[in-house]
Design a protein around this motif. Structure first.
Motif, PDB file in Angstrom:
ATOM      1  N   PHE A 163      -2.271   0.878  -8.435  1.00  0.00           N
ATOM      2  CA  PHE A 163      -1.859  -0.287  -9.217  1.00  0.00           C
ATOM      3  C   PHE A 163      -2.484  -0.337 -10.609  1.00  0.00           C
ATOM      4  CE2 PHE A 163      -0.637  -1.467  -4.947  1.00  0.00           C
ATOM      5  CZ  PHE A 163       0.621  -2.014  -5.167  1.00  0.00           C
ATOM      6  N   ARG A 164      -3.170   0.724 -10.989  1.00  0.00           N
ATOM      7  CA  ARG A 164      -3.548   0.892 -12.403  1.00  0.00           C
ATOM      8  C   ARG A 164      -2.429   1.571 -13.182  1.00  0.00           C
ATOM      9  NH1 ARG A 164      -8.547  -0.211 -14.190  1.00  0.00           N
ATOM     10  NH2 ARG A 164     -10.220  -0.620 -12.674  1.00  0.00           N
ATOM     11  N   LEU A 165      -1.467   2.098 -12.468  1.00  0.00           N
ATOM     12  CA  LEU A 165      -0.307   2.719 -13.116  1.00  0.00           C
ATOM     13  C   LEU A 165       0.575   1.630 -13.730  1.00  0.00           C
ATOM     14  CD1 LEU A 165       0.651   5.264 -10.309  1.00  0.00           C
ATOM     15  CD2 LEU A 165      -0.272   5.858 -12.556  1.00  0.00           C
ATOM     16  N   PRO A 166       1.288   1.943 -14.812  1.00  0.00           N
ATOM     17  CA  PRO A 166       2.209   0.954 -15.388  1.00  0.00           C
ATOM     18  C   PRO A 166       3.521   0.888 -14.604  1.00  0.00           C
ATOM     19  CG  PRO A 166       2.241   2.977 -16.677  1.00  0.00           C
ATOM     20  CD  PRO A 166       1.194   3.174 -15.622  1.00  0.00           C
ATOM     21  N   PHE A 167       4.011  -0.334 -14.361  1.00  0.00           N
ATOM     22  CA  PHE A 167       5.297  -0.550 -13.694  1.00  0.00           C
ATOM     23  C   PHE A 167       6.185  -1.337 -14.666  1.00  0.00           C
ATOM     24  CE2 PHE A 167       2.267   0.103 -10.327  1.00  0.00           C
ATOM     25  CZ  PHE A 167       2.949   0.894  -9.409  1.00  0.00           C
ATOM     26  N   CYS A 168       7.110  -0.639 -15.301  1.00  0.00           N
ATOM     27  CA  CYS A 168       7.885  -1.276 -16.362  1.00  0.00           C
ATOM     28  C   CYS A 168       9.401  -1.118 -16.190  1.00  0.00           C
ATOM     29  CB  CYS A 168       7.468  -0.710 -17.714  1.00  0.00           C
ATOM     30  SG  CYS A 168       7.514   1.091 -17.786  1.00  0.00           S
ATOM     31  N   GLY A 169       9.823  -0.455 -15.120  1.00  0.00           N
ATOM     32  CA  GLY A 169      11.251  -0.194 -14.952  1.00  0.00           C
ATOM     33  C   GLY A 169      11.828  -0.885 -13.744  1.00  0.00           C
ATOM     34  N   PRO A 170      12.468  -0.140 -12.842  1.00  0.00           N
ATOM     35  CA  PRO A 170      13.073  -0.737 -11.641  1.00  0.00           C
ATOM     36  C   PRO A 170      12.010  -1.383 -10.758  1.00  0.00           C
ATOM     37  CG  PRO A 170      12.994   1.666 -11.464  1.00  0.00           C
ATOM     38  CD  PRO A 170      12.618   1.328 -12.872  1.00  0.00           C
ATOM     39  N   ASN A 171      12.409  -2.416 -10.039  1.00  0.00           N
ATOM     40  CA  ASN A 171      11.432  -3.139  -9.217  1.00  0.00           C
ATOM     41  C   ASN A 171      11.827  -3.209  -7.746  1.00  0.00           C
ATOM     42  OD1 ASN A 171      13.575  -4.905  -9.427  1.00  0.00           O
ATOM     43  ND2 ASN A 171      12.277  -6.721  -9.576  1.00  0.00           N
ATOM     44  N   GLN A 172      12.825  -2.412  -7.338  1.00  0.00           N
ATOM     45  CA  GLN A 172      13.245  -2.424  -5.934  1.00  0.00           C
ATOM     46  C   GLN A 172      12.457  -1.395  -5.132  1.00  0.00           C
ATOM     47  OE1 GLN A 172      17.478  -2.082  -5.353  1.00  0.00           O
ATOM     48  NE2 GLN A 172      17.719  -4.299  -5.514  1.00  0.00           N
ATOM     49  N   ILE A 173      11.656  -1.878  -4.183  1.00  0.00           N
ATOM     50  CA  ILE A 173      10.883  -1.010  -3.294  1.00  0.00           C
ATOM     51  C   ILE A 173      11.755  -0.687  -2.085  1.00  0.00           C
ATOM     52  CG2 ILE A 173       8.837  -0.836  -1.825  1.00  0.00           C
ATOM     53  CD1 ILE A 173       7.406  -2.715  -3.740  1.00  0.00           C
ATOM     54  N   GLN A 174      12.061   0.589  -1.894  1.00  0.00           N
ATOM     55  CA  GLN A 174      12.931   1.006  -0.797  1.00  0.00           C
ATOM     56  C   GLN A 174      12.142   1.062   0.516  1.00  0.00           C
ATOM     57  OE1 GLN A 174      16.224   1.338  -1.302  1.00  0.00           O
ATOM     58  NE2 GLN A 174      15.856   0.828  -3.436  1.00  0.00           N
ATOM     59  N   HIS A 175      11.707  -0.113   0.936  1.00  0.00           N
ATOM     60  CA  HIS A 175      10.915  -0.241   2.162  1.00  0.00           C
ATOM     61  C   HIS A 175      10.854  -1.716   2.517  1.00  0.00           C
ATOM     62  CE1 HIS A 175       8.239   1.008   5.297  1.00  0.00           C
ATOM     63  NE2 HIS A 175       7.888   2.145   4.720  1.00  0.00           N
ATOM     64  N   TYR A 176      10.266  -2.032   3.689  1.00  0.00           N
ATOM     65  CA  TYR A 176      10.061  -3.436   4.043  1.00  0.00           C
ATOM     66  C   TYR A 176       8.621  -3.874   3.809  1.00  0.00           C
ATOM     67  CZ  TYR A 176       8.607  -1.180   8.437  1.00  0.00           C
ATOM     68  OH  TYR A 176       7.999  -0.378   9.377  1.00  0.00           O
ATOM     69  N   ILE A 177       7.782  -2.938   3.300  1.00  0.00           N
ATOM     70  CA  ILE A 177       6.396  -3.254   2.929  1.00  0.00           C
ATOM     71  C   ILE A 177       6.049  -2.516   1.641  1.00  0.00           C
ATOM     72  CG2 ILE A 177       5.452  -3.746   5.235  1.00  0.00           C
ATOM     73  CD1 ILE A 177       4.545  -0.823   5.352  1.00  0.00           C
ATOM     74  N   CYS A 178       4.980  -2.952   0.997  1.00  0.00           N
ATOM     75  CA  CYS A 178       4.472  -2.239  -0.177  1.00  0.00           C
ATOM     76  C   CYS A 178       3.610  -1.084   0.312  1.00  0.00           C
ATOM     77  CB  CYS A 178       3.650  -3.183  -1.057  1.00  0.00           C
ATOM     78  SG  CYS A 178       4.618  -4.443  -1.896  1.00  0.00           S
ATOM     79  N   ASP A 179       4.212   0.089   0.404  1.00  0.00           N
ATOM     80  CA  ASP A 179       3.512   1.269   0.896  1.00  0.00           C
ATOM     81  C   ASP A 179       3.463   2.319  -0.208  1.00  0.00           C
ATOM     82  OD1 ASP A 179       2.153   2.790   2.719  1.00  0.00           O
ATOM     83  OD2 ASP A 179       3.939   3.526   3.746  1.00  0.00           O
ATOM     84  N   ALA A 180       2.483   3.194  -0.138  1.00  0.00           N
ATOM     85  CA  ALA A 180       2.198   4.137  -1.218  1.00  0.00           C
ATOM     86  C   ALA A 180       3.404   4.955  -1.692  1.00  0.00           C
ATOM     87  CB  ALA A 180       1.048   5.055  -0.808  1.00  0.00           C
ATOM     88  N   PRO A 181       4.093   5.700  -0.832  1.00  0.00           N
ATOM     89  CA  PRO A 181       5.195   6.543  -1.332  1.00  0.00           C
ATOM     90  C   PRO A 181       6.284   5.751  -2.048  1.00  0.00           C
ATOM     91  CG  PRO A 181       4.614   7.149   0.918  1.00  0.00           C
ATOM     92  CD  PRO A 181       3.893   5.874   0.624  1.00  0.00           C
ATOM     93  N   SER A 182       6.613   4.567  -1.511  1.00  0.00           N
ATOM     94  CA  SER A 182       7.690   3.758  -2.096  1.00  0.00           C
ATOM     95  C   SER A 182       7.277   3.108  -3.410  1.00  0.00           C
ATOM     96  CB  SER A 182       8.125   2.675  -1.101  1.00  0.00           C
ATOM     97  OG  SER A 182       8.556   3.249   0.108  1.00  0.00           O
ATOM     98  N   VAL A 183       6.039   2.633  -3.488  1.00  0.00           N
ATOM     99  CA  VAL A 183       5.551   1.970  -4.706  1.00  0.00           C
ATOM    100  C   VAL A 183       5.395   2.974  -5.844  1.00  0.00           C
ATOM    101  CG1 VAL A 183       3.585   0.744  -5.737  1.00  0.00           C
ATOM    102  CG2 VAL A 183       4.430   0.072  -3.479  1.00  0.00           C
TER     103      VAL A 183
END
Length: 320
Positions: A163-183
């Protein structure tokens, strides 16, 4: 934690399924969640109130029940929310961080705890006469505390760089939880270093713990074969069979998702159900149905509750 994120809300898309199955899946997972929480809570309660279960094995089992209650609570409610919302379930950036940390914290703590439980069974079967002194109350407390602290540090080592990475584009997580590969797929930067850190981190913990568990059980089998009577060998085997079942159900999907090359989102989400939803349910089912001591303690607790209820209703009648 500082970050350059422009995304304030993520959308959890949930499990891949046909829309007409929403109600059916919601009902199934809701029942599983309720059974998981109630079942683990009952095991926890029985172990606390019954002095005969104040032994190292049940001490660690109570820790496992506590973890599974919260492990399921961290994941299943959000999954249920994705089933009632066709567009997906929104989750704030900070809530996603909290879920990511909690999910990994509880999962890694469970890994360490399974290892400690296998070590406990090894001592109980291989050194029955010295077991009480080797696994004292102080030793149990130190081992349990170490598992929780190790899980916390392991989770922090994954959550912080992610979560130190920048998130500036799409916001749809292809999962039902916030998990490492999907985030990580949503980050607007090179994630190769973070992916390697997480891969090594999970690999060392999961494979390290699994190898220690296998080593413990190889030693246990060796000790069981030395027991002269078939009844004694069968009793010793039964004490370990429950642990083996739960460990396999937890580790196999875990290794499949995190330690294999490449990632298929649809497959990963389906496989994740086994260790996020089914394993916490298996704990009370397996340990209760295969354990005479726990079943007896549950029946005693039931009798006490029924006696208290009848006594209370009698007092109410007399008062009126």
């Amino acid at each position: 934690m500082t970050n350059m994120s422009l995304v304030t809300t993520f959308i959890l898309t949930g499990l891949p399924h046909a829309p007409e199955l929403d109600t059916f899946l919601f009902g199934i997972f809701l029942v599983i969640y309720v059974l998981t929480v109630v079942g683990n809570f009952l095991i926890l309660l029985v172990i606390i109130v019954n002095p005969h279960l104040h032994t190292p094995m049940y001490y660690f089992l109570s820790n496992l029940s506590f973890i599974d209650m919260w492990y399921s609570t961290v994941t299943v409610p959000k999954m249920l929310m994705t089933l009632v919302s066709p567009e997906g379930s929104p989750i704030s950036f900070h809530s996603c961080v909290a879920q990511f940390y909690s999910f990994d914290f509880l999962g890694s703590t469970e890994c360490f705890l399974y290892t400690v439980m296998s070590y406990d069974r090894f001592l109980a079967i291989s050194y029955p006469l010295r077991y009480a002194s080797m696994m004292s109350g102080r030793t149990c407390a130190i081992l349990a505390t170490t598992t929780w602290l190790s899980g916390s540090l392991h989770s922090a080592a994954q959550t912080t760089p992610t979560f130190r990475l920048p998130f500036c584009g799409p916001n749809q997580i292809q999962h039902y939880i916030c998990d490492a590969p999907s985030v990580l797929k949503l980050a607007c930067a090179d994630t190769s270093t973070v992916e390697m850190v997480i891969f090594v981190n999970i690999g060392v913990v999961a494979l390290g713990c699994f190898l220690l568990i296998v080593l413990s059980y190889v030693s246990i089998v060796h000790s069981i074969l030395k027991i002269r009577t078939s009844e004694g060998r069968w009793r010793a085997f039964q004490t370990c069979a429950s642990h083996c079942i739960v460990v396999l159900c937890f580790y196999v999907p875990l290794v499949f998702i995190y330690l294999r090359p490449g990632s298929k989102e649809v497959v990963d989400r389906i496989v994740a159900v086994f260790y996020t939803v089914m394993t916490p349910l298996l704990n009370p089912v397996v340990y209760t149905l295969r354990n005479k001591d726990v079943k007896k303690a549950l029946l005693k607790l039931k009798d006490k509750v029924m006696y208290s209820q009848s006594k209370w209703s009698l007092q109410c009648r007399l008062a009126h």
